[in-house]
Write a protein that holds these residues in place. Structure first.
Motif: not given
Lengths: 117, 112
Positions: A22-35
């Protein structure tokens, strides 16, 4: 401000099992990535997303799936785990929207260490 | 193939020595350049970044980097390292619709 949050931090899987990171972000970023990070190999891009409902393959997508139903969440699914998927996985987010909050760099989660036996 | 190359895989220095870590990339067109640091057991944190303007950029903890466009390079420097700089350092390129590509990393071990 939590930033990018990943769970679980550690997991051991048996060959053939499936799981979701699971991954969640609270910065309202449009891009997300998995490395994934393997010793001596740096970070390799698995999947990325430019916004809710849009995902695309990175450098090493085989054996993984993603979805992006909301801006905040970007889960990574491992189907039929294999020993080659033993790695440390990092979720990250970024924004490319110019504006006062635009910094342009990647923000990383704490990482998830996965072992497949 | 397009890539980010870090030629020094493992560097050992004594405290107060000067540091230079090499980074070369092969992406054409507009790129943004970054150096990240990963302390043992932690996630990656931004050291510095270059988008445009002065090719000599200064980051946190006394680090700086120089962008040389003609050489496709973005080398990281620090005049005097400390034991607390022991970490792994990654060069990264942002290119092609906000995708980030990383080098293989350089492990720095600073002896006290």
């Amino acid at each position: 401000n939590a930033g990018v949050t990943q769970t679980p931090k550690f997991r051991i899987l048996k060959i053939g099992q499936s799981m979701t990171l699971q991954c969640t972000q609270d910065m309202n970023h449009n891009y997300m990535y998995w490395y994934r990070q393997d010793p001596g190999m740096g970070l390799k891009l698995i999947y990325y997303s430019v916004g809710a409902g849009i995902t695309d393959k990175g450098e090493v997508p085989n054996g993984y799936n993603v979805s992006r139903s909301t801006t905040e969440d970007f889960p990574l699914r491992l189907e039929l785990a294999a020993p080659s998927q033993t790695s440390v996985y990092f979720c990250a987010s970024s924004s490319n929207r110019p504006g006062t909050a635009y910094t342009g760099e990647l923000f990383f989660g704490e990482g998830s260490r996965l072992t497949v036996l | 193939a397009q890539s980010v190359s870090q030629h020094n895989h493992h560097v050992i220095l004594s405290e107060a020595a000067s540091l230079e870590l090499g980074c070369n990339y092969s992406y054409g067109g507009t790129v943004n350049l970054f150096w990240y640091v990963q302390y043992p057991g932690q996630h990656l944190q931004l050291l510095l970044k270059y988008f445009s303007g002065d090719p000599l950029v200064k980051g946190i903890k006394g680090f700086e980097a120089e962008f040389i466009k003609s050489k496709f390079s973005f080398n990281l420097r620090k005049p005097s390292v400390q034991w607390s700089d022991t970490a792994e350092y990654f060069c990264a390129v942002r290119h092609n619709f906000n995708k980030f590509y990383f080098g293989s990393g350089t492990k720095l071990n600073v002896k006290p």
